[in-house]
Scaffold this motif. Structure first.
Motif, PDB file in Angstrom:
ATOM      1  N   PRO A 133      16.411  -7.239  27.503  1.00 25.56           N
ATOM      2  CA  PRO A 133      15.782  -8.401  27.942  1.00 25.56           C
ATOM      3  C   PRO A 133      16.230  -8.933  29.037  1.00 25.56           C
ATOM      4  O   PRO A 133      15.126 -10.148  29.629  1.00 25.56           O
ATOM      5  N   GLU A 134      16.850  -8.863  29.838  1.00 25.92           N
ATOM      6  CA  GLU A 134      17.326  -9.629  31.119  1.00 25.92           C
ATOM      7  C   GLU A 134      16.308  -8.966  31.956  1.00 25.92           C
ATOM      8  O   GLU A 134      15.638  -9.537  32.632  1.00 25.92           O
ATOM      9  N   ALA A 135      15.572  -7.955  32.152  1.00 24.43           N
ATOM     10  CA  ALA A 135      14.622  -7.717  32.587  1.00 24.43           C
ATOM     11  C   ALA A 135      13.690  -8.010  32.488  1.00 24.43           C
ATOM     12  O   ALA A 135      12.554  -8.451  33.088  1.00 24.43           O
ATOM     13  N   ALA A 136      13.283  -7.839  31.089  1.00 23.00           N
ATOM     14  CA  ALA A 136      12.302  -8.869  30.433  1.00 23.00           C
ATOM     15  C   ALA A 136      11.995  -9.799  31.673  1.00 23.00           C
ATOM     16  O   ALA A 136      10.479  -9.958  32.036  1.00 23.00           O
ATOM     17  N   ARG A 137      12.836 -10.545  31.237  1.00 19.93           N
ATOM     18  CA  ARG A 137      12.559 -12.139  32.081  1.00 19.93           C
ATOM     19  C   ARG A 137      12.337 -12.193  33.593  1.00 19.93           C
ATOM     20  O   ARG A 137      11.615 -12.733  33.749  1.00 19.93           O
ATOM     21  N   ARG A 138      12.754 -11.277  33.433  1.00 21.39           N
ATOM     22  CA  ARG A 138      12.674 -10.607  35.700  1.00 21.39           C
ATOM     23  C   ARG A 138      11.924 -10.629  35.980  1.00 21.39           C
ATOM     24  O   ARG A 138      11.253 -11.821  36.093  1.00 21.39           O
ATOM     25  N   VAL A 139      11.124 -10.238  35.006  1.00 16.57           N
ATOM     26  CA  VAL A 139       9.597  -9.185  35.301  1.00 16.57           C
ATOM     27  C   VAL A 139       8.410 -11.035  33.942  1.00 16.57           C
ATOM     28  O   VAL A 139       7.629 -10.839  35.492  1.00 16.57           O
ATOM     29  N   LEU A 140       8.644 -10.936  33.723  1.00 16.46           N
ATOM     30  CA  LEU A 140       7.325 -11.914  32.824  1.00 16.46           C
ATOM     31  C   LEU A 140       8.059 -13.496  32.916  1.00 16.46           C
ATOM     32  O   LEU A 140       7.145 -14.304  33.212  1.00 16.46           O
ATOM     33  N   VAL A 141       8.601 -14.131  33.580  1.00 13.98           N
ATOM     34  CA  VAL A 141       9.489 -15.272  34.047  1.00 13.98           C
ATOM     35  C   VAL A 141       9.311 -15.371  35.325  1.00 13.98           C
ATOM     36  O   VAL A 141       8.973 -16.441  35.930  1.00 13.98           O
ATOM     37  N   GLU A 142      10.423 -15.036  36.131  1.00 14.14           N
ATOM     38  CA  GLU A 142      10.916 -14.781  37.594  1.00 14.14           C
ATOM     39  C   GLU A 142      10.180 -14.532  38.169  1.00 14.14           C
ATOM     40  O   GLU A 142      10.190 -15.493  39.680  1.00 14.14           O
ATOM     41  N   GLU A 143       9.283 -13.148  38.205  1.00  7.74           N
ATOM     42  CA  GLU A 143       8.764 -12.668  39.180  1.00  7.74           C
ATOM     43  C   GLU A 143       6.901 -13.579  39.198  1.00  7.74           C
ATOM     44  O   GLU A 143       6.683 -13.430  37.786  1.00  7.74           O
ATOM     45  N   ASN A 144       6.269 -13.546  40.359  1.00  2.00           N
ATOM     46  CA  ASN A 144       5.039 -14.560  40.144  1.00  2.00           C
ATOM     47  C   ASN A 144       3.961 -13.012  40.486  1.00  2.00           C
ATOM     48  O   ASN A 144       3.317 -12.446  41.536  1.00  2.00           O
ATOM     49  N   VAL A 145       3.796 -12.310  39.863  1.00  2.56           N
ATOM     50  CA  VAL A 145       2.411 -11.073  39.323  1.00  2.56           C
ATOM     51  C   VAL A 145       1.908 -11.760  38.265  1.00  2.56           C
ATOM     52  O   VAL A 145       2.595 -11.707  36.909  1.00  2.56           O
ATOM     53  N   PRO A 146       0.573 -11.277  38.219  1.00  7.88           N
ATOM     54  CA  PRO A 146       0.058 -11.288  37.681  1.00  7.88           C
ATOM     55  C   PRO A 146       0.476 -10.656  35.986  1.00  7.88           C
ATOM     56  O   PRO A 146       0.528  -9.176  36.285  1.00  7.88           O
ATOM     57  N   CYS A 147       0.095 -11.237  34.675  1.00  9.15           N
ATOM     58  CA  CYS A 147       1.192 -10.286  33.671  1.00  9.15           C
ATOM     59  C   CYS A 147      -0.170 -10.568  32.354  1.00  9.15           C
ATOM     60  O   CYS A 147      -0.862 -11.670  32.264  1.00  9.15           O
ATOM     61  N   VAL A 148      -0.644  -8.898  31.797  1.00  7.45           N
ATOM     62  CA  VAL A 148      -0.802  -9.169  30.502  1.00  7.45           C
ATOM     63  C   VAL A 148      -0.135  -8.538  29.339  1.00  7.45           C
ATOM     64  O   VAL A 148       0.558  -7.105  29.309  1.00  7.45           O
ATOM     65  N   MET A 149      -0.033  -9.782  28.620  1.00  8.08           N
ATOM     66  CA  MET A 149       0.933  -9.191  26.796  1.00  8.08           C
ATOM     67  C   MET A 149       0.430  -8.646  26.506  1.00  8.08           C
ATOM     68  O   MET A 149      -0.572  -9.706  25.904  1.00  8.08           O
ATOM     69  N   ARG A 154       2.627 -29.242  25.933  1.00  7.51           N
ATOM     70  CA  ARG A 154       3.744 -28.580  26.282  1.00  7.51           C
ATOM     71  C   ARG A 154       4.686 -29.370  27.361  1.00  7.51           C
ATOM     72  O   ARG A 154       4.689 -30.216  28.354  1.00  7.51           O
ATOM     73  N   GLY A 155       6.108 -28.847  27.410  1.00  7.32           N
ATOM     74  CA  GLY A 155       7.309 -29.754  28.373  1.00  7.32           C
ATOM     75  C   GLY A 155       7.658 -30.704  28.516  1.00  7.32           C
ATOM     76  O   GLY A 155       8.532 -30.800  28.942  1.00  7.32           O
ATOM     77  N   GLU A 156       7.146 -31.794  27.431  1.00  2.20           N
ATOM     78  CA  GLU A 156       8.065 -32.849  27.518  1.00  2.20           C
ATOM     79  C   GLU A 156       9.260 -33.229  26.507  1.00  2.20           C
ATOM     80  O   GLU A 156       9.523 -32.409  26.217  1.00  2.20           O
ATOM     81  N   GLY A 157      10.108 -33.711  27.860  1.00  2.00           N
ATOM     82  CA  GLY A 157      11.881 -33.905  28.007  1.00  2.00           C
ATOM     83  C   GLY A 157      12.632 -31.870  27.961  1.00  2.00           C
ATOM     84  O   GLY A 157      13.538 -32.181  27.487  1.00  2.00           O
ATOM     85  N   GLU A 158      12.140 -31.338  28.356  1.00  2.00           N
ATOM     86  CA  GLU A 158      11.971 -30.446  28.012  1.00  2.00           C
ATOM     87  C   GLU A 158      13.063 -29.833  29.998  1.00  2.00           C
ATOM     88  O   GLU A 158      12.919 -28.951  30.626  1.00  2.00           O
ATOM     89  N   GLY A 159      12.949 -30.546  30.778  1.00  2.00           N
ATOM     90  CA  GLY A 159      13.361 -30.676  32.781  1.00  2.00           C
ATOM     91  C   GLY A 159      12.303 -30.228  33.143  1.00  2.00           C
ATOM     92  O   GLY A 159      10.809 -30.114  32.634  1.00  2.00           O
ATOM     93  N   ALA A 160      11.954 -30.508  34.528  1.00  2.00           N
ATOM     94  CA  ALA A 160      11.245 -30.586  35.312  1.00  2.00           C
ATOM     95  C   ALA A 160      11.415 -29.136  35.948  1.00  2.00           C
ATOM     96  O   ALA A 160      11.590 -28.443  35.517  1.00  2.00           O
ATOM     97  N   GLY A 161       9.659 -28.705  36.403  1.00  2.00           N
ATOM     98  CA  GLY A 161       9.628 -27.557  36.788  1.00  2.00           C
ATOM     99  C   GLY A 161       8.237 -27.382  36.117  1.00  2.00           C
ATOM    100  O   GLY A 161       8.358 -27.251  34.801  1.00  2.00           O
ATOM    101  N   ALA A 162       7.770 -26.468  36.332  1.00  2.00           N
ATOM    102  CA  ALA A 162       6.327 -25.659  35.468  1.00  2.00           C
ATOM    103  C   ALA A 162       6.742 -24.329  34.692  1.00  2.00           C
ATOM    104  O   ALA A 162       6.895 -23.402  35.816  1.00  2.00           O
ATOM    105  N   PRO A 163       6.429 -23.726  33.864  1.00  2.00           N
ATOM    106  CA  PRO A 163       6.476 -23.057  33.206  1.00  2.00           C
ATOM    107  C   PRO A 163       5.844 -21.209  33.546  1.00  2.00           C
ATOM    108  O   PRO A 163       4.908 -21.971  34.186  1.00  2.00           O
ATOM    109  N   SER A 164       7.096 -20.514  33.841  1.00  2.00           N
ATOM    110  CA  SER A 164       6.183 -19.447  34.067  1.00  2.00           C
ATOM    111  C   SER A 164       4.615 -19.044  32.446  1.00  2.00           C
ATOM    112  O   SER A 164       4.979 -18.605  31.195  1.00  2.00           O
TER     113      SER A 164
END
Length: 320
Positions: free
Chosen positions: A175-191, A287-297
């Motif tokens: 899961p840690e690797a998946a999170r890095r690719v899908l959430v933390e990296e700015n690369v176009p992904c199709v899941m 989406r995102g109401e009350g969940e903190g700042a920052g645009a989600p991946s």
């Protein structure tokens, strides 16, 4: 029209064998290389299986390199030998031809970096196992992101899991690797999630056509007994789910799957949801109401396809 350039990262696995063959036999694909990762079975087996499948397809020209033997941080809790057989191919890997080519020296990351740097145009990467190699590549060599057209991965689920109630095997395995690719990296992904791959299950008639379609199709069908027995229990009828081949079909023919763009998270806690992909399909205004700042991946999530058309596409490529 120039062939599209593709790299597959894989843990064969019966459905991986179908996916590799789909790309290897497609004349409109320039299969630059195959990298292997732990997953369904240990790395030693996944690497040997990849070499043998390419040899079956007459593609000893494709370089293969071995990658991660374990997850980034925590040990893999279980493998999938009970589904794919202890060798990954229903105990029949030795029936495939011995490879003429050995693995590339230096490992998967070296091969990936070299292929991407040498490519004249952006390359599609299709990870169809745990995302460990891809996370390592993007972390250690961020300059190659510009050479990646998109990452088309098989993994995750919107409303279901297979390893746990909510987690799909590839994501759950690291899961840690998946999170890095899908959430933390700015690369176009199709899941390409379980929700869709299960819709695309093929039946005994499809497998019979595969077996009758030539020596490669017959050899692939011969790898399915353990896999078929497992899916007979879960589907309730004679058929198999070609998870990874569905993703590779999209990598080969963009748009064969219909996608929607959603924010996504990957659960990395040690609770019952570990390895889940949290796809936020709420209406945009909610989406995102009350969940903190920052645009989600956001990720393109494959939600639907012409199931019969997809089956014909895969079968046609494997029996041409």
């Amino acid at each position: 029209m120039a062939a599209s350039q593709l790299i597959i990262d894989t843990d064969p696995g019966v459905d991986d064998a179908f996916a590799i063959s789909l790309a290897a036999l497609s004349e409109d694909v320039d299969l630059l290389g195959v990298t292997t990762v732990f997953g369904n079975v240990p790395l030693e087996h996944t690497t040997r299986n990849a070499l043998r499948v390419l040899q079956l397809c007459g593609r000893a020209d494709v370089p293969v390199a071995a990658g991660a033997a374990r997850p980034l941080i925590h040990p893999q809790a279980a493998r999938a030998g009970h589904i794919h057989g202890e060798d990954g191919l229903s105990g029949r890997s030795a029936a495939l031809p011995e490879p003429e080519r050995d693995i590339e020296p230096g490992g998967a990351i070296k091969l990936l970096v070299g292929l991407l740097e040498e490519a004249g145009e952006p390359v599609t990467i299709a990870p169809i196992g745990p995302l460990t190699n891809i996370a390592l590549l993007l972390a250690a060599h961020p300059h190659v992101k510009a050479k990646i057209d998109r990452i088309v991965l098989m993994g995750g689920g919107v409303n279901r899991g297979n390893t746990t109630a909510t987690a799909e095997f590839n994501i759950w395995s690291d899961p840690e690797a998946a999170r890095r690719v899908l959430v933390e990296e700015n690369v176009p992904c199709v899941m390409v999630p379980l929700d869709l791959t299960y819709k695309c299950a093929v039946d005994a008639e499809w497998l019979a056509k595969l077996a009758a379609g030539g020596p490669i199709g017959a050899a692939l069908n011969a790898l399915t007994p353990d896999y078929l027995a497992s899916y007979r229990r879960s589907l309730g009828w004679d058929g198999i789910v070609l998870h990874d081949a569905v993703a590779v079909a999209e990598a080969i023919r963009p748009g064969i799957l219909r996608t929607e763009t959603y924010p996504i998270e990957v659960e990395t806690s040690f609770g019952p949801g570990r390895g889940s992909t949290l796809v936020d399909s709420r209406l945009p205004g909610l989406r995102g109401e009350g969940e903190g700042a920052g645009a989600p991946s956001t990720v393109q999530v494959a939600m639907d396809t012409d199931v019969d058309g997809l089956g014909e596409f895969v079968l046609g490529r494997l029996t041409r």
